[in-house]
Design a protein around this motif. Structure first.
Motif, PDB file in Angstrom:
ATOM      1  N   ASP A 296       3.660   1.472  -4.594  1.00 43.26           N
ATOM      2  CA  ASP A 296       2.312   1.876  -4.207  1.00 43.26           C
ATOM      3  C   ASP A 296       1.347   0.875  -4.832  1.00 43.26           C
ATOM      4  OD1 ASP A 296       0.374   3.494  -3.009  1.00 43.26           O
ATOM      5  OD2 ASP A 296      -0.001   4.513  -4.908  1.00 43.26           O
ATOM      6  N   GLY A 297       0.781   0.044  -3.945  1.00 42.46           N
ATOM      7  CA  GLY A 297      -0.030  -1.080  -4.413  1.00 42.46           C
ATOM      8  C   GLY A 297       0.605  -2.381  -3.958  1.00 42.46           C
ATOM      9  N   THR A 298       1.156  -2.349  -2.744  1.00 43.03           N
ATOM     10  CA  THR A 298       1.871  -3.538  -2.244  1.00 43.03           C
ATOM     11  C   THR A 298       0.953  -4.754  -2.121  1.00 43.03           C
ATOM     12  OG1 THR A 298       3.475  -2.194  -1.060  1.00 43.03           O
ATOM     13  CG2 THR A 298       3.243  -4.440  -0.313  1.00 43.03           C
TER      14      THR A 298
ATOM     15  N   SER B  89      -8.636   0.636  -6.984  1.00 47.17           N
ATOM     16  CA  SER B  89      -7.514   0.012  -7.691  1.00 47.17           C
ATOM     17  C   SER B  89      -6.502  -0.589  -6.736  1.00 47.17           C
ATOM     18  CB  SER B  89      -6.817   1.034  -8.588  1.00 47.17           C
ATOM     19  OG  SER B  89      -5.920   1.834  -7.829  1.00 47.17           O
ATOM     20  N   GLY B  90      -6.341   0.032  -5.535  1.00 44.31           N
ATOM     21  CA  GLY B  90      -5.311  -0.415  -4.599  1.00 44.31           C
ATOM     22  C   GLY B  90      -3.993   0.313  -4.763  1.00 44.31           C
ATOM     23  N   SER B  91      -3.977   1.382  -5.569  1.00 40.77           N
ATOM     24  CA  SER B  91      -2.758   2.186  -5.726  1.00 40.77           C
ATOM     25  C   SER B  91      -3.176   3.644  -5.868  1.00 40.77           C
ATOM     26  CB  SER B  91      -1.964   1.738  -6.962  1.00 40.77           C
ATOM     27  OG  SER B  91      -0.909   2.642  -7.217  1.00 40.77           O
ATOM     28  N   ALA B  92      -2.982   4.409  -4.805  1.00 43.56           N
ATOM     29  CA  ALA B  92      -3.439   5.810  -4.800  1.00 43.56           C
ATOM     30  C   ALA B  92      -2.766   6.627  -5.905  1.00 43.56           C
ATOM     31  CB  ALA B  92      -3.145   6.432  -3.436  1.00 43.56           C
ATOM     32  N   SER B  93      -1.486   6.352  -6.140  1.00 40.81           N
ATOM     33  CA  SER B  93      -0.800   7.146  -7.167  1.00 40.81           C
ATOM     34  C   SER B  93      -1.350   6.841  -8.549  1.00 40.81           C
ATOM     35  CB  SER B  93       0.713   6.906  -7.100  1.00 40.81           C
ATOM     36  OG  SER B  93       0.995   5.535  -7.224  1.00 40.81           O
TER      37      SER B  93
ATOM     38  N   GLY C  32      -6.849   8.910   5.000  1.00 35.72           N
ATOM     39  CA  GLY C  32      -5.842   8.030   5.594  1.00 35.72           C
ATOM     40  C   GLY C  32      -4.581   7.893   4.752  1.00 35.72           C
ATOM     41  N   LEU C  33      -4.336   8.856   3.891  1.00 31.78           N
ATOM     42  CA  LEU C  33      -3.169   8.791   2.996  1.00 31.78           C
ATOM     43  C   LEU C  33      -1.961   9.494   3.603  1.00 31.78           C
ATOM     44  CD1 LEU C  33      -5.161   9.647  -0.214  1.00 31.78           C
ATOM     45  CD2 LEU C  33      -4.073   7.435   0.255  1.00 31.78           C
ATOM     46  N   SER C  34      -0.809   9.195   3.063  1.00 30.97           N
ATOM     47  CA  SER C  34       0.434   9.847   3.484  1.00 30.97           C
ATOM     48  C   SER C  34       0.978  10.675   2.324  1.00 30.97           C
ATOM     49  CB  SER C  34       1.466   8.786   3.877  1.00 30.97           C
ATOM     50  OG  SER C  34       0.984   8.044   4.978  1.00 30.97           O
TER      51      SER C  34
HETATM   52  C1  IPD Z   1      -1.853   2.006  -0.327  1.00 29.32           C
HETATM   53  C2  IPD Z   1      -2.485   2.182  -1.679  1.00 29.32           C
HETATM   54  C3  IPD Z   1      -3.990   2.071  -1.584  1.00 29.32           C
HETATM   55  C4  IPD Z   1      -4.568   3.020  -0.562  1.00 29.32           C
HETATM   56  C5  IPD Z   1      -3.886   2.853   0.777  1.00 29.32           C
HETATM   57  C6  IPD Z   1      -2.396   3.042   0.616  1.00 29.32           C
HETATM   58  P1  IPD Z   1       0.618   0.942  -0.292  1.00 29.32           P
HETATM   59  O1  IPD Z   1      -0.442   2.184  -0.407  1.00 29.32           O
HETATM   60  O2  IPD Z   1      -2.158   3.434  -2.227  1.00 29.32           O
HETATM   61  O3  IPD Z   1      -4.609   2.342  -2.822  1.00 29.32           O
HETATM   62  O4  IPD Z   1      -5.940   2.774  -0.469  1.00 29.32           O
HETATM   63  O5  IPD Z   1      -4.407   3.795   1.669  1.00 29.32           O
HETATM   64  O6  IPD Z   1      -1.757   2.925   1.858  1.00 29.32           O
HETATM   65  O7  IPD Z   1       0.522   0.416   1.094  1.00 29.32           O
HETATM   66  O8  IPD Z   1       0.261  -0.073  -1.311  1.00 29.32           O
HETATM   67  O9  IPD Z   1       1.915   1.629  -0.541  1.00 29.32           O
END
Ligand code: IPD
Ligand code: CA
Ligand code: CA
Length: 294
Positions: free
Chosen positions: A114-116, A212-216, A234-236
């Motif tokens: 998470d944060g690819t 941050s770029g990483s929801a977790s 828009g999260l899963s």
């Molecule tokens: C992303 C990250 C990011 C969030 C995006 C997610 P990924 O997940 O969690 O912070 O803003 O919506 O898709 O693609 O890095 O696993």
């Protein structure tokens, strides 16, 4: 890599007799937590091994939605651990999709990396997130950031920890004193519901809004009190299942934007220290459109 604090558990196949949300014992939850920890640590080692050594990234569909060999190998390693211990459980994993019954009693929601985007740019904010839903409710969560060697763990009723020490949400009482975090989904160029107006409006009302770029990690940072609140669309389920347990077990609150119960499939989440929850919910529901700004 420091893995000294990991329990080395014998491979056990946990065969649940009827177990549901109300019947899961603390001992059962501890087993889930320890196996999820084992899987997250293995994944973290893989993420560290590929760090700086990636030669190619694929786009999964939308521009910027990347996947790397690190995502795939970390996910394969997690699946191997979970299948060895829980062959009857269902799994929803970002790169492999749904395996088993989506409505199953036990559903593991896995984001191997998470944060690819950060990872691909060698910006060291990324994690592995492994959550367990029991009868549709997040019950167990493990989030591991190998770059800071921070292991966040929580299970329903058992509290939340970072590197085995208890954590609590912040006591920040109001938006004007808060530091928030949010993110922007990969469909942001295709929809006007892209969170840009919310980001600008909340930046006006608070001491700052980070991305941050990483929801977790956003959720684990709310859980440990570094940040006071988080919202995103828009999260899963794999992005948030583990983090929901962490925030709630650390004393925080997690709902839909309007304060109603969280719908795991809606993609929207509001998670706070509890104290500023209503105020943030109110402001999120009245964000003026960007076009109306002077
Ligand atoms: C992303 C990250 C990011 C969030 C995006 C997610 P990924 O997940 O969690 O912070 O803003 O919506 O898709 O693609 O890095 O696993
Ligand atoms: Ca993710
Ligand atoms: Ca991912």
């Amino acid at each position: 890599m420091a893995v000294g604090f990991l329990h080395h558990l014998p491979p056990t196949t946990y065969d649940p007799t009827p177990l549901n949300m109300n019947q899961a014992t603390p001992e059962q939850l501890e087993i889930f937590l320890d196996i999820a920890t084992e899987a997250a640590m293995v994944a973290g080692a893989i993420l560290q091994n590929y760090w700086g050594a990636l030669e190619a990234f694929e786009e999964k569909g939308r521009p910027g939605d990347l996947v790397t060999v690190a995502d795939k190998d970390a996910e394969a390693a997690i699946l191997k651990v979970l299948r060895r211990h829980f062959p009857n459980h269902s799994i929803l994993a970002e790169e492999s999709g749904q395996m088993g019954d989506r409505q199953g009693e036990y559903l593991w929601a896995i984001d191997p990396l998470d944060g690819t985007t950060n990872y691909a740019h060698q910006y060291p904010i990324a994690s592995t997130s492994i959550g367990l839903l029991i009868d549709g409710t997040p019950q167990v969560g493990v989030i591991y950031n190998p770059f800071r060697n921070e292991l966040f763990r929580a299970a329903r009723g058992l509290g939340a920890t970072c590197n085995r020490r208890p954590i609590r949400v912040s006591k920040t009482p109001s938006l004007s004193k808060s530091l928030l975090v949010t993110g922007f989904a990969y469909d942001r160029r295709e929809t006007s519901d892209n969170n840009y107006a919310e980001f600008c409006y909340l930046t006006h009302l608070t001491q700052g809004v980070r991305r941050s770029g990483s929801a977790s990690l956003d959720l684990s940072d709310v859980a440990c009190g570094r940040l006071d609140g988080y919202w995103e669309r828009g999260l899963s389920p794999w992005d948030i299942t583990a983090g929901v347990v962490l925030v709630e077990e650390a004393g925080g609150k997690v709902t839909a934007y309007d304060g109603s119960p969280l719908d795991m499939r809606s993609g929207r989440i509001l998670a706070t220290n509890g104290q500023l929850h209503d105020e943030l919910s109110t402001e999120l529901l009245r964000v003026p459109p960007l076009s109306s700004w002077k």
